[in-house]
Motif scaffolding. Structure first.
Motif, PDB file in Angstrom:
ATOM      1  N   GLY A   1     -90.409   7.435  18.817  1.00 56.02           N
ATOM      2  CA  GLY A   1     -91.345   8.935  20.225  1.00 56.02           C
ATOM      3  C   GLY A   1     -90.820   7.421  21.854  1.00 56.02           C
ATOM      4  O   GLY A   1     -89.849   7.283  21.363  1.00 56.02           O
ATOM      5  N   ARG A   2     -92.337   7.853  22.447  1.00 54.19           N
ATOM      6  CA  ARG A   2     -92.130   7.052  23.979  1.00 54.19           C
ATOM      7  C   ARG A   2     -92.025   5.777  23.332  1.00 54.19           C
ATOM      8  O   ARG A   2     -91.753   5.103  25.012  1.00 54.19           O
ATOM      9  N   ARG A   3     -92.217   5.478  22.964  1.00 53.80           N
ATOM     10  CA  ARG A   3     -92.707   4.058  22.239  1.00 53.80           C
ATOM     11  C   ARG A   3     -90.803   3.237  21.816  1.00 53.80           C
ATOM     12  O   ARG A   3     -90.207   3.161  21.224  1.00 53.80           O
ATOM     13  N   LEU A   4     -91.380   1.804  22.783  1.00 57.33           N
ATOM     14  CA  LEU A   4     -90.301   1.214  22.931  1.00 57.33           C
ATOM     15  C   LEU A   4     -90.463  -0.480  22.653  1.00 57.33           C
ATOM     16  O   LEU A   4     -90.894  -0.754  23.637  1.00 57.33           O
ATOM     17  N   PRO A   5     -90.633  -0.692  21.145  1.00 54.41           N
ATOM     18  CA  PRO A   5     -90.497  -1.945  20.943  1.00 54.41           C
ATOM     19  C   PRO A   5     -89.702  -3.242  21.451  1.00 54.41           C
ATOM     20  O   PRO A   5     -88.403  -3.105  21.320  1.00 54.41           O
ATOM     21  N   VAL A   6     -89.791  -4.455  22.360  1.00 54.68           N
ATOM     22  CA  VAL A   6     -88.569  -5.658  21.902  1.00 54.68           C
ATOM     23  C   VAL A   6     -89.390  -6.778  22.253  1.00 54.68           C
ATOM     24  O   VAL A   6     -90.633  -7.303  22.379  1.00 54.68           O
ATOM     25  N   THR A   7     -88.803  -7.419  21.504  1.00 58.68           N
ATOM     26  CA  THR A   7     -89.119  -9.011  21.600  1.00 58.68           C
ATOM     27  C   THR A   7     -88.214 -10.062  22.127  1.00 58.68           C
ATOM     28  O   THR A   7     -87.284  -9.342  22.698  1.00 58.68           O
ATOM     29  N   GLY A   8     -88.546 -11.265  22.594  1.00 57.31           N
ATOM     30  CA  GLY A   8     -88.604 -12.431  23.424  1.00 57.31           C
ATOM     31  C   GLY A   8     -88.944 -13.588  22.747  1.00 57.31           C
ATOM     32  O   GLY A   8     -89.306 -13.720  22.746  1.00 57.31           O
ATOM     33  N   ARG A   9     -87.918 -14.548  23.739  1.00 59.20           N
ATOM     34  CA  ARG A   9     -88.452 -15.989  23.004  1.00 59.20           C
ATOM     35  C   ARG A   9     -87.667 -16.309  24.655  1.00 59.20           C
ATOM     36  O   ARG A   9     -86.971 -16.059  25.302  1.00 59.20           O
ATOM     37  N   ILE A  10     -88.315 -17.658  24.841  1.00 57.32           N
ATOM     38  CA  ILE A  10     -87.490 -18.821  26.118  1.00 57.32           C
ATOM     39  C   ILE A  10     -87.331 -19.559  25.504  1.00 57.32           C
ATOM     40  O   ILE A  10     -88.525 -20.437  24.222  1.00 57.32           O
ATOM     41  N   GLU A  11     -86.322 -20.344  25.080  1.00 61.54           N
ATOM     42  CA  GLU A  11     -86.021 -21.910  24.503  1.00 61.54           C
ATOM     43  C   GLU A  11     -86.217 -22.920  25.806  1.00 61.54           C
ATOM     44  O   GLU A  11     -84.747 -22.358  26.758  1.00 61.54           O
ATOM     45  N   ALA A  12     -85.802 -23.962  25.458  1.00 61.58           N
ATOM     46  CA  ALA A  12     -85.272 -25.053  26.155  1.00 61.58           C
ATOM     47  C   ALA A  12     -84.958 -26.366  25.091  1.00 61.58           C
ATOM     48  O   ALA A  12     -85.345 -26.529  24.051  1.00 61.58           O
ATOM     49  N   GLY A  13     -83.456 -26.371  25.656  1.00 62.88           N
ATOM     50  CA  GLY A  13     -83.019 -27.497  24.993  1.00 62.88           C
ATOM     51  C   GLY A  13     -82.900 -27.274  23.293  1.00 62.88           C
ATOM     52  O   GLY A  13     -82.392 -27.588  22.195  1.00 62.88           O
ATOM     53  N   GLY A  14     -82.654 -26.080  23.495  1.00 62.32           N
ATOM     54  CA  GLY A  14     -82.467 -25.149  21.459  1.00 62.32           C
ATOM     55  C   GLY A  14     -84.248 -25.291  20.638  1.00 62.32           C
ATOM     56  O   GLY A  14     -83.784 -24.541  19.727  1.00 62.32           O
ATOM     57  N   GLU A  15     -84.853 -25.626  21.380  1.00 62.13           N
ATOM     58  CA  GLU A  15     -86.310 -25.479  21.073  1.00 62.13           C
ATOM     59  C   GLU A  15     -86.596 -24.200  21.765  1.00 62.13           C
ATOM     60  O   GLU A  15     -86.824 -24.025  22.584  1.00 62.13           O
ATOM     61  N   VAL A  16     -87.937 -22.879  20.435  1.00 58.96           N
ATOM     62  CA  VAL A  16     -88.111 -22.519  21.231  1.00 58.96           C
ATOM     63  C   VAL A  16     -89.671 -22.362  21.755  1.00 58.96           C
ATOM     64  O   VAL A  16     -90.594 -23.205  21.343  1.00 58.96           O
ATOM     65  N   CYS A  17     -89.724 -22.129  22.876  1.00 61.80           N
ATOM     66  CA  CYS A  17     -91.338 -22.810  23.216  1.00 61.80           C
ATOM     67  C   CYS A  17     -92.125 -21.425  23.426  1.00 61.80           C
ATOM     68  O   CYS A  17     -93.528 -21.640  22.901  1.00 61.80           O
TER      69      CYS A  17
ATOM     70  N   ARG B   1     -95.215 -24.169  22.992  1.00 60.80           N
ATOM     71  CA  ARG B   1     -95.085 -25.391  22.930  1.00 60.80           C
ATOM     72  C   ARG B   1     -94.744 -25.336  25.129  1.00 60.80           C
ATOM     73  O   ARG B   1     -93.898 -24.792  25.122  1.00 60.80           O
ATOM     74  N   ARG B   2     -94.838 -26.334  25.991  1.00 63.77           N
ATOM     75  CA  ARG B   2     -94.633 -26.649  27.220  1.00 63.77           C
ATOM     76  C   ARG B   2     -93.194 -26.516  26.983  1.00 63.77           C
ATOM     77  O   ARG B   2     -92.150 -26.408  26.928  1.00 63.77           O
ATOM     78  N   VAL B   3     -93.534 -25.293  28.233  1.00 65.40           N
ATOM     79  CA  VAL B   3     -91.877 -25.100  29.201  1.00 65.40           C
ATOM     80  C   VAL B   3     -91.179 -26.014  30.258  1.00 65.40           C
ATOM     81  O   VAL B   3     -91.979 -26.114  31.160  1.00 65.40           O
ATOM     82  N   PRO B   4     -90.225 -26.929  30.016  1.00 63.20           N
ATOM     83  CA  PRO B   4     -90.454 -27.957  31.042  1.00 63.20           C
ATOM     84  C   PRO B   4     -89.756 -27.580  32.175  1.00 63.20           C
ATOM     85  O   PRO B   4     -88.488 -26.236  32.150  1.00 63.20           O
ATOM     86  N   LEU B   5     -89.579 -28.278  32.905  1.00 64.83           N
ATOM     87  CA  LEU B   5     -89.254 -27.817  34.058  1.00 64.83           C
ATOM     88  C   LEU B   5     -87.757 -28.822  34.500  1.00 64.83           C
ATOM     89  O   LEU B   5     -87.661 -29.852  33.540  1.00 64.83           O
ATOM     90  N   GLY B   6     -86.682 -28.626  35.091  1.00 63.49           N
ATOM     91  CA  GLY B   6     -85.776 -29.219  35.962  1.00 63.49           C
ATOM     92  C   GLY B   6     -84.493 -29.003  34.711  1.00 63.49           C
ATOM     93  O   GLY B   6     -83.633 -29.616  34.751  1.00 63.49           O
ATOM     94  N   VAL B   7     -85.016 -27.962  33.452  1.00 62.55           N
ATOM     95  CA  VAL B   7     -83.869 -28.182  32.297  1.00 62.55           C
ATOM     96  C   VAL B   7     -83.237 -26.565  32.797  1.00 62.55           C
ATOM     97  O   VAL B   7     -84.442 -25.476  32.635  1.00 62.55           O
ATOM     98  N   PRO B   8     -82.113 -26.126  32.313  1.00 66.41           N
ATOM     99  CA  PRO B   8     -81.806 -24.845  32.241  1.00 66.41           C
ATOM    100  C   PRO B   8     -83.052 -24.200  30.243  1.00 66.41           C
ATOM    101  O   PRO B   8     -82.852 -24.916  29.713  1.00 66.41           O
ATOM    102  N   LEU B   9     -83.072 -22.566  31.140  1.00 69.13           N
ATOM    103  CA  LEU B   9     -84.091 -21.690  30.470  1.00 69.13           C
ATOM    104  C   LEU B   9     -83.343 -20.780  29.531  1.00 69.13           C
ATOM    105  O   LEU B   9     -82.884 -20.391  30.480  1.00 69.13           O
ATOM    106  N   THR B  10     -83.265 -20.696  28.097  1.00 73.65           N
ATOM    107  CA  THR B  10     -82.708 -19.394  28.465  1.00 73.65           C
ATOM    108  C   THR B  10     -83.705 -18.379  27.696  1.00 73.65           C
ATOM    109  O   THR B  10     -84.540 -18.937  26.943  1.00 73.65           O
ATOM    110  N   VAL B  11     -83.535 -17.640  28.591  1.00 79.04           N
ATOM    111  CA  VAL B  11     -84.691 -16.208  28.320  1.00 79.04           C
ATOM    112  C   VAL B  11     -84.353 -15.001  27.739  1.00 79.04           C
ATOM    113  O   VAL B  11     -83.414 -14.611  27.914  1.00 79.04           O
ATOM    114  N   SER B  12     -84.356 -14.466  25.836  1.00 82.19           N
ATOM    115  CA  SER B  12     -83.968 -13.939  25.509  1.00 82.19           C
ATOM    116  C   SER B  12     -84.505 -12.407  24.717  1.00 82.19           C
ATOM    117  O   SER B  12     -86.037 -12.504  25.047  1.00 82.19           O
TER     118      SER B  12
END
Ligand SMILES: CCCCCCCCCCCC(=O)SCCNC(=O)CCNC(=O)[C@H](O)C(C)(C)COP(=O)(O)OP(=O)(O)OC[C@H]1O[C@@H](n2cnc3c(N)ncnc32)[C@H](O)[C@@H]1OP(=O)(O)O
Length: 203
Positions: free
Chosen positions: A175-191, A156-167
């Motif tokens: 081996g040399r491969r390092l998998p990582v997952t992440g998300r951006i949330e706004a107001g408790g919703e995953v965007c 969903r669209r990421v809103p401007l002007g509100v705190p975003l959590t990037v985790s």
């Protein structure tokens, strides 16, 4: 001019002044992007900015300051702590990234400079934020590494002007491969969700 390249190499009062100037410059960028002043005012502003640019350029370093081995060492040794990335680079989003065990998190509020779709964050900025937080977690908990693959799903669209959590969460190294997952949330919703594969490098 000095050849110091790491944030930990500079005196605290110099770092504070540079961080403050970088933030004021980001505010200038926003003011320019939004200005509806007369052309005469814009031309005067251009002259003033050009004079300031000339003054600062006289003492330019080859690179913007970045976290270095000494900055990482303390955080590596601890279970939890935080690191500030790009505080003195006004062309970048500055982030204070908290790292705890194999996870990382940062908060940032986007403004109109980073607008993509009307009222929403540019998708490239979302990807960049994720790359920074995921990449920092890898450097702190893993090893020097670069992004091999970054897959981003915009839910969903990421809103401007509100705190975003990037985790971020580090997966199991292969081996040399390092998998990582992440998300951006706004107001408790995953965007935005991300899956990345970092590849360990010598430096
Ligand atoms: C807090 C402090 C700082 C904080 C600083 C803030 C952090 C910011 C982090 C930003 C990070 C970036 O944006 S980095 C910039 C964007 N990324 C880049 O520019 C990377 C450019 N690409 C490269 O340099 C290269 O292609 C590499 C290093 C990724 C791989 O080349 P290589 O070294 O020759 O290794 P290679 O043998 O090909 O691959 C090694 C293993 O990884 C796998 N592999 C390689 N590439 C990929 C890939 N794209 N996707 C999947 N898997 C891959 C291979 O199959 C192989 O597995 P196997 O056969 O061994 O099983």
């Amino acid at each position: 001019m000095t050849d110091r390249t790491h944030l930990g190499d500079v005196p605290p009062d110099w770092l504070a002044a540079s961080t403050s100037l970088a933030q004021a410059t980001r505010e200038l960028v926003e003011a320019v992007a939004l200005s509806d002043a007369d052309a005469t005012v814009l031309d005067e502003a251009r002259s003033e900015v050009a004079a300031l640019t000339e003054r600062l350029r006289a003492t330019a370093r080859p690179h913007a300051l970045r976290p270095g081995p000494a900055d990482l060492a303390a955080l590596r040794a601890a279970d939890a702590g935080s690191i500030v990335v790009r505080p003195t680079n006004p062309g970048a989003v500055p982030l204070e990234i908290s790292v705890r065990a194999d996870t990382a998190e940062a908060t940032w509020t986007a403004g109109p400079v980073h607008e993509g779709p009307p009222g929403s964050l540019h998708g490239g900025t979302s990807a960049s934020l994720l790359d920074s937080v995921l990449g920092t977690l890898v450097q702190v908990r893993g090893t020097p590494a670069v992004t091999g693959t970054l897959t981003v799903r915009y839910r969903r669209r990421v809103p401007l002007g509100v705190p975003l959590t990037v985790s971020a969460a580090l997966g199991e190294r292969d081996g040399r491969r390092l998998p990582v997952t992440g998300r951006i949330e706004a107001g408790g919703e995953v965007c935005v969700e991300a899956e990345a594969l970092f590849v360990a490098v010598e430096r």
